[in-house]
Write an enzyme that holds these catalytic residues in place. Structure first.
Site, PDB file in Angstrom:
ATOM      1  N   LYS A 157     112.390 109.508 -36.747  1.00 11.55           N
ATOM      2  CA  LYS A 157     113.094 108.438 -37.460  1.00 11.55           C
ATOM      3  C   LYS A 157     112.231 107.175 -37.581  1.00 11.55           C
ATOM      4  CE  LYS A 157     116.768 110.780 -38.419  1.00 11.55           C
ATOM      5  NZ  LYS A 157     117.072 111.160 -39.817  1.00 11.55           N
ATOM      6  N   LYS A 208     116.680 116.617 -25.611  1.00 12.92           N
ATOM      7  CA  LYS A 208     116.245 117.128 -24.296  1.00 12.92           C
ATOM      8  C   LYS A 208     115.277 116.102 -23.727  1.00 12.92           C
ATOM      9  CE  LYS A 208     117.382 121.292 -22.681  1.00 12.92           C
ATOM     10  NZ  LYS A 208     118.805 121.212 -22.684  1.00 12.92           N
ATOM     11  N   GLY A 266     129.354 115.348 -43.447  1.00 12.03           N
ATOM     12  CA  GLY A 266     128.937 114.117 -42.764  1.00 12.03           C
ATOM     13  C   GLY A 266     128.511 113.014 -43.728  1.00 12.03           C
ATOM     14  N   ILE A 267     127.449 112.344 -43.356  1.00 14.20           N
ATOM     15  CA  ILE A 267     126.978 111.191 -44.135  1.00 14.20           C
ATOM     16  C   ILE A 267     126.512 111.629 -45.527  1.00 14.20           C
ATOM     17  CG2 ILE A 267     125.210 109.367 -44.202  1.00 14.20           C
ATOM     18  CD1 ILE A 267     125.368 109.278 -41.104  1.00 14.20           C
ATOM     19  N   THR A 310     130.756 111.021 -37.102  1.00 14.05           N
ATOM     20  CA  THR A 310     130.527 112.305 -37.792  1.00 14.05           C
ATOM     21  C   THR A 310     130.578 113.433 -36.756  1.00 14.05           C
ATOM     22  OG1 THR A 310     128.147 112.294 -37.419  1.00 14.05           O
ATOM     23  CG2 THR A 310     128.907 111.269 -39.461  1.00 14.05           C
ATOM     24  N   TYR A 344     113.454 112.985 -31.902  1.00  9.71           N
ATOM     25  CA  TYR A 344     114.269 112.324 -32.933  1.00  9.71           C
ATOM     26  C   TYR A 344     113.747 110.903 -33.192  1.00  9.71           C
ATOM     27  CZ  TYR A 344     118.689 111.015 -35.291  1.00  9.71           C
ATOM     28  OH  TYR A 344     119.643 110.618 -36.207  1.00  9.71           O
ATOM     29  N   ASN A 394     118.595 112.688 -46.696  1.00 12.01           N
ATOM     30  CA  ASN A 394     119.608 112.509 -45.639  1.00 12.01           C
ATOM     31  C   ASN A 394     119.608 113.631 -44.596  1.00 12.01           C
ATOM     32  OD1 ASN A 394     122.443 111.807 -44.504  1.00 12.01           O
ATOM     33  ND2 ASN A 394     122.659 113.868 -45.350  1.00 12.01           N
ATOM     34  N   ALA A 395     119.224 114.848 -45.003  1.00 13.55           N
ATOM     35  CA  ALA A 395     119.314 115.991 -44.061  1.00 13.55           C
ATOM     36  C   ALA A 395     118.570 115.648 -42.780  1.00 13.55           C
ATOM     37  CB  ALA A 395     118.734 117.252 -44.693  1.00 13.55           C
ATOM     38  N   GLY A 396     119.199 115.922 -41.660  1.00 11.55           N
ATOM     39  CA  GLY A 396     118.551 115.614 -40.387  1.00 11.55           C
ATOM     40  C   GLY A 396     119.232 116.365 -39.273  1.00 11.55           C
TER      41      GLY A 396
END
Ligand code: NAD
Length: 445
Positions: free
Chosen positions: A355, A293, A216-217, A386, A351, A286-288
């Site tokens: 963020k 829900k 991915g990114i 992605t 999330y 970057n890991a995320g």
């Protein structure tokens, strides 16, 4: 994940069909040539308001590039730069209007509008500061008018003693690397360290960590940094070891399979870096993960696991690195936030919290880190193609793509290029910035 609508809109038949049906026709964006990145091409019209502070300096460094600096574009097409820093009264705003009113038709497809202003706090009078703030609304509105041609508009604000730092952001904004960065406000401030400029291979001999580098990114970030000369230490979960090792071997980097939430991960990562180099050039968090829900149905595990990956581990790694002098005098910390952390999103309270906190990290760490010669910035990607966004239901995915002024989603490389700019040594005056890489998505704008 490919965007069939965008591909069709840019095919010969699709062009005719879409135009006949009155459908939006997003333009395929120009992106960096991997063999010859950072190439500045085309013509530039540079305008200045009366009392402009930076126009001459900008003209001087543009002369040293391959860009063709024009006094008038006539029938030709190019990029448009306007130094509006001198505008200090409502009447003088007519100069801004006049420049773009006369010249906007000369903006080339996928061209750039760059407006230069003063950070309100750097203005000498309240009236001057008031007028400079108006530039935000002007640039964001203009970006909405030109986005359908693949063109972007961004605002560069210069803070006190920031004039030494304006060349790098202007070069970046004029490059293909900024293709999906639209309607953003960048601030150039007093550089935190003395700058060296290698515009072609800015990261030659530098070592940087990228977390989540297996795909991915994160993979795109590792590729862009390696392209720019860096040795990348790629980190990802042990389950992704095979991809990670393969990629790092291809890029001449080092693989560190590590779950960043595991006990002792931060010190292990720091000790790994210390064993490699006395001066780490940067870390890209970057890991995320997402664990969507509705709040009433979200489990403790979904909240806790996400917060640990996206935030807790980031803070522990920063603390471990900042306990040492590894990043001092030129180091870079980059967070990866999200427009969900700015606009909020249904089913993403966890999330969105994590963020938004990444943005908080930039706001709180930038100043103390500047004193040590370290910059702290973040990107906030919008819809990026992605595996994460491929999992979004079809209709929502189509909407995510079309709800930006550029009418399409971004690519991992678009986020990576902005990060490449943040970590370049010549961006030493870019500190405390959070830049959305979203093509001007209407979400939270
Ligand atoms: P992705 O799921 O494709 O990649 C994330 C990577 O992080 C994976 O390789 C994964 O193994 C790694 N990772 C996850 N948990 C880890 C852990 N505990 N330790 C080490 N590595 C771990 O996601 P992506 O779309 O490439 O997203 C990258 C970043 O960008 C994330 O922080 C994400 O929140 C953010 N982002 C993505 C988008 C988008 O549209 N794709 C939009 C906004 C923000």
């Amino acid at each position: 994940m490919s965007d069939t609508y965008l591909e069709l809109a840019n095919s010969a038949l699709g062009k005719k069909l879409f135009s006949a049906m009155g459908l939006p026709e997003p333009v395929a964006l120009d992106r960096e040539d991997p063999e010859q990145p950072h190439k500045l091409i085309g013509k530039v019209l540079l305008g200045k308001a009366k009392g402009a502070l930076f126009g001459d300096q900008i003209g001087d460094f543009l002369q040293t590039t391959k860009l063709e600096l024009k006094k008038n574009l006539g029938d030709e097409k190019g990029h448009l730069i306007f130094d509006a820093s001198g505008i200090a009264s409502a009447e003088q705003s007519a100069q801004l209007y006049g420049f773009f009113h006369r010249n906007i038709k000369s903006l080339k497809p996928c061209g750039r509008v760059i407006v230069i202003g003063l950070k309100s706090s750097a203005a000498d009078t309240t009236e001057h500061g008031t007028l400079q703030r108006g530039l935000h609304g002007f640039v964001k509105s203009l970006a909405k008018e030109i986005g359908r041609h693949g063109a972007t508009a961004n605002l560069l604000l210069v803070d006190k003693r920031g004039e030494a730092a304006i060349e790098a952001p202007i070069r970046f904004l004029l490059s293909a690397g900024s293709a999906f960065m639209n309607a953003q406000v960048l601030t150039a401030a007093n550089p935190v360290v003395a700058m060296q400029a290698d515009w072609q291979q800015p990261l030659l001999g530098k070592m940087l960590v990228v977390t989540g580098a297996a795909r991915g990114i994160g993979l795109a970030i590792a590729e862009v940094l390696a392209r720019d000369g860096a040795v990348v230490i790629g980190v990802d979960v042990p389950q992704a070891e095979e991809e990670l090792v393969g990629t790092m071997r291809r890029l001449g980097g080092l693989a560190l399979p590590l779950d960043i939430t595991s006990d002792g991960a931060a010190t292990l990562l720091r000790d790994f870096c210390t064993a490699q180099t006395p001066a780490l050039h940067g870390i890209i968090h970057n890991a995320g993960v997402t664990r969507d829900k509705m709040l009433s149905r979200m489990t403790d595990h979904q909240w806790n696991l996400l917060i640990e990956v996206n935030l807790g581990s980031v803070q522990r790694i920063n603390a471990a690195l900042l306990e040492t002098e590894l990043l001092d005098n030129g180091g870079k910390i980059v967070g990866v936030a999200s427009i969900s952390g700015i606009a909020g999103n249904v089913g993403q309270t966890n999330y969105g919290f994590s963020k938004s906190a990444v943005i908080g990290m930039v706001e709180t760490l930038a100043e103390p880190c500047a004193a040590r010669g370290i910059t702290v910035n973040a990107v906030a990607p919008g819809f990026i193609e992605t595996q994460m966004t491929a999992a979004i239901p079809f209709i929502t995915r189509q909407m995510g793509r079309r709800l930006s002024s550029l009418g399409q989603g971004g690519l991992p490389i678009d986020v990576a290029e902005v990060i490449g700019f943040f970590v370049s040594p010549q961006a030493a005056g870019i500190n405390g910035n959070v830049v959305r890489v979203c093509g001007q998505s209407i979400l939270g704008a």
